[in-house]
Design an enzyme around this catalytic site. Structure first.
Site, PDB file in Angstrom:
ATOM      1  N   LYS A 112      34.512  41.375  42.868  1.00 53.06           N
ATOM      2  CA  LYS A 112      35.252  42.031  43.947  1.00 53.06           C
ATOM      3  C   LYS A 112      34.529  41.975  45.290  1.00 53.06           C
ATOM      4  O   LYS A 112      35.112  42.265  46.326  1.00 53.06           O
ATOM      5  CB  LYS A 112      35.565  43.468  43.566  1.00 53.06           C
TER       6      LYS A 112
HETATM    7  C1  LIG Z   1      38.449  44.421  38.869  1.00 53.19           C
HETATM    8  C2  LIG Z   1      37.838  43.678  37.756  1.00 53.19           C
HETATM    9  C3  LIG Z   1      38.618  42.922  36.873  1.00 53.19           C
HETATM   10  C4  LIG Z   1      40.112  42.876  36.975  1.00 53.19           C
HETATM   11  O1  LIG Z   1      40.545  42.190  38.113  1.00 53.19           O
HETATM   12  P1  LIG Z   1      42.063  42.368  38.607  1.00 53.19           P
HETATM   13  O2  LIG Z   1      42.138  41.561  39.853  1.00 53.19           O
HETATM   14  O3  LIG Z   1      42.260  43.835  38.831  1.00 53.19           O
HETATM   15  O4  LIG Z   1      42.932  41.866  37.523  1.00 53.19           O
HETATM   16  C5  LIG Z   1      37.974  42.204  35.890  1.00 53.19           C
HETATM   17  N1  LIG Z   1      36.627  42.246  35.745  1.00 53.19           N
HETATM   18  C6  LIG Z   1      35.853  42.977  36.551  1.00 53.19           C
HETATM   19  C7  LIG Z   1      34.381  43.007  36.307  1.00 53.19           C
HETATM   20  C8  LIG Z   1      36.422  43.697  37.596  1.00 53.19           C
HETATM   21  O5  LIG Z   1      35.644  44.413  38.402  1.00 53.19           O
END
Ligand SMILES: *Cc1c(COP(=O)(O)O)cnc(C)c1O
Length: 434
Positions: A107
């Protein structure tokens, strides 16, 4: 490029307005009014481009003239100031490591890009900006980090009590300064509901300049396309295209991958790897979309009972169920399978997956068992050390702690606690800040 609301009752807006608003006034998600087509020779010569050049080519049509070229170049290079290596786990499966950013989860890219765009767009504002965000684990840290120390921006993060890992919680509660954290006595869905309520509260929005940083914000969603270009660029055998497996919760990341694919980036197939929150796997199985209450699992950043971005995927496929199924398969993986996968891959391949990556790995493996001769990439979305409490007992050894995490572990968390009560949240948001 303009953006329309998927609820169809708000006017089209620019990249700038869509970024600042987060959600359209009719509560719909914004969607680009056309999807750019990539130049064929850009794809064919992708090896020759730097990651910044790739990212600029991909994002420029979406940003249009709302950010000048030199500014956008700077934003992109600051956003991508770390690596995205493709690492071979075994003959059939590679890992695209997306955890080399400051908060050790994928993210970071979206949050860094969005915070820099927001900073640019609000540079002449007189009112302070309040970024309000709900997190199931990793968003909070990434957003807090992206906005940390930015003048004129306050960040308020809501997270579900007891449902984020130790490292995750410390990442959002130890920054201080313009970042404040609220521990909600409820689930991620409760946190998201409170945030949504704040955005629709007209009285509150008159007093504060509120904006969202959730994965529905286009400035977080769109740059996630970069990963898929980096994956393709590093893929060794362009004649045998990979299957891409994406650990999915709110479906922002995979939706960005599908968007890149619609622009012409070639992949064999996509897999949405889910934990026990199996809304999308069930939908693809029987055609009925049934949101549920989120279930807490070991891959907590994917504990989502009503994935916000799924409507964008439906839009991308013009709601044609069959064409969606041709491109996307989805699996639900249990916690037990997750732990077994971490242990097996560590023992057999000497590669340590985090719980999210493990869900992605096993989903891909299940698909490959039915599609002999194909190969794939799992997006490893978090560093295993973020989940050392889950991972260490399984591999019976300790995960070395990087210095940045060690420093956080020594700090004291600072947050306020709150029940799922909108009036309390509102009161808190209206408190004067320094
Ligand atoms: C947020 C997150 C996800 C999921 O991603 P989305 O875009 O919400 O589907 C998967 N793995 C990790 C480590 C995350 O932080």
């Amino acid at each position: 490029m303009n953006y329309y609301s998927l609820n169809g009752k708000s006017p089209k807006v620019s990249f700038k307005d869509a970024t600042i608003q987060g959600q359209a006034p009719d509560k719909g998600l914004y969607f680009p009014e056309n999807i750019p087509s990539l130049q064929k020779d850009f794809i064919e010569n992708i090896a020759a481009f730097s990651k910044e050049e790739i990212a600029l080519s991909v994002i420029s049509p979406y940003v249009g003239d709302t950010i000048p070229a030199n500014e956008l170049t700077r934003i992109v290079s600051e956003t991508l100031s770390f690596d995205f290596p493709l690492v071979k786990i075994n003959d059939d499966i590679y890992s695209l490591e997306l955890f080399h950013g400051p908060t050790l989860a994928f993210k970071d890219v979206g949050a860094r890009f969005m915070s820099r765009c927001m900073r640019y767009f609000t540079r002449n504002h007189d009112k302070e900006v309040t970024v309000l965000v709900a997190t199931s684990g990793d968003t909070g840290g990434a957003v807090a980090n992206g906005f940390y120390g930015v003048d004129g921006v306050n960040v308020v993060i809501l997270y579900p009590s007891g449902k984020v890992s130790t490292v995750q919680e410390l990442q959002l509660t130890t920054l201080g300064n313009n970042i404040s954290a609220i521990e909600i006595n409820g689930t991620f869905d409760d946190c998201q509901q409170l945030v949504k309520q704040a955005f629709t509260d007209e009285a509150l929005n008159k007093k504060l300049f509120l904006t969202s940083a959730n994965s529905i914000n286009i400035a977080r969603w769109l740059p996630q396309q970069f990963y898929y270009f980096f994956a393709y660029q590093q893929w060794p055998d362009k004649k045998n295209l990979p299957i891409i497996s994406v650990p999915s919760g709110n479906f922002g990341n995979i939706c960005a991958g599908l968007l890149a694919h619609h622009s012409g980036l070639p992949f064999e197939h996509f897999i949405a790897a889910c934990n026990s929150n199996d809304i999308v796997p069930s939908y693809l199985e029987n055609g009925s979309y049934q949101p549920k209450k989120a279930i807490a699992t070991l891959s907590n950043a994917m504990d989502v009972g009503n994935p916000s971005n799924f409507v964008r995927i439906l839009e991308l496929f013009h709601k044609e169920f069959n064409s969606l199924k041709e491109t996307l398969t989805s699996y639900s993986i249990s916690d037990k399978e997750t732990l077994d996968t971490i242990a097996t891959v560590y023992a057999n391949n000497n590669y340590l997956l985090d719980p999210h990556g493990a869900v992605g790995y096993l989903a891909l493996k299940k698909y490959l068992e039915k599609h002999i001769g194909q190969k794939g990439i799992v997006l490893e979305t978090a560093h295993p050390v973020k989940f050392y409490d889950v991972v260490e007992p399984v591999i019976h050894t300790t995960v070395p702690i990087p210095p940045a995490i060690q420093a956080i572990l020594e700090k004291k968390k600072q947050r306020i606690r709150m029940d799922v009560n909108y009036a309390d949240l509102k009161e808190h948001l209206l408190l004067p800040r320094k």
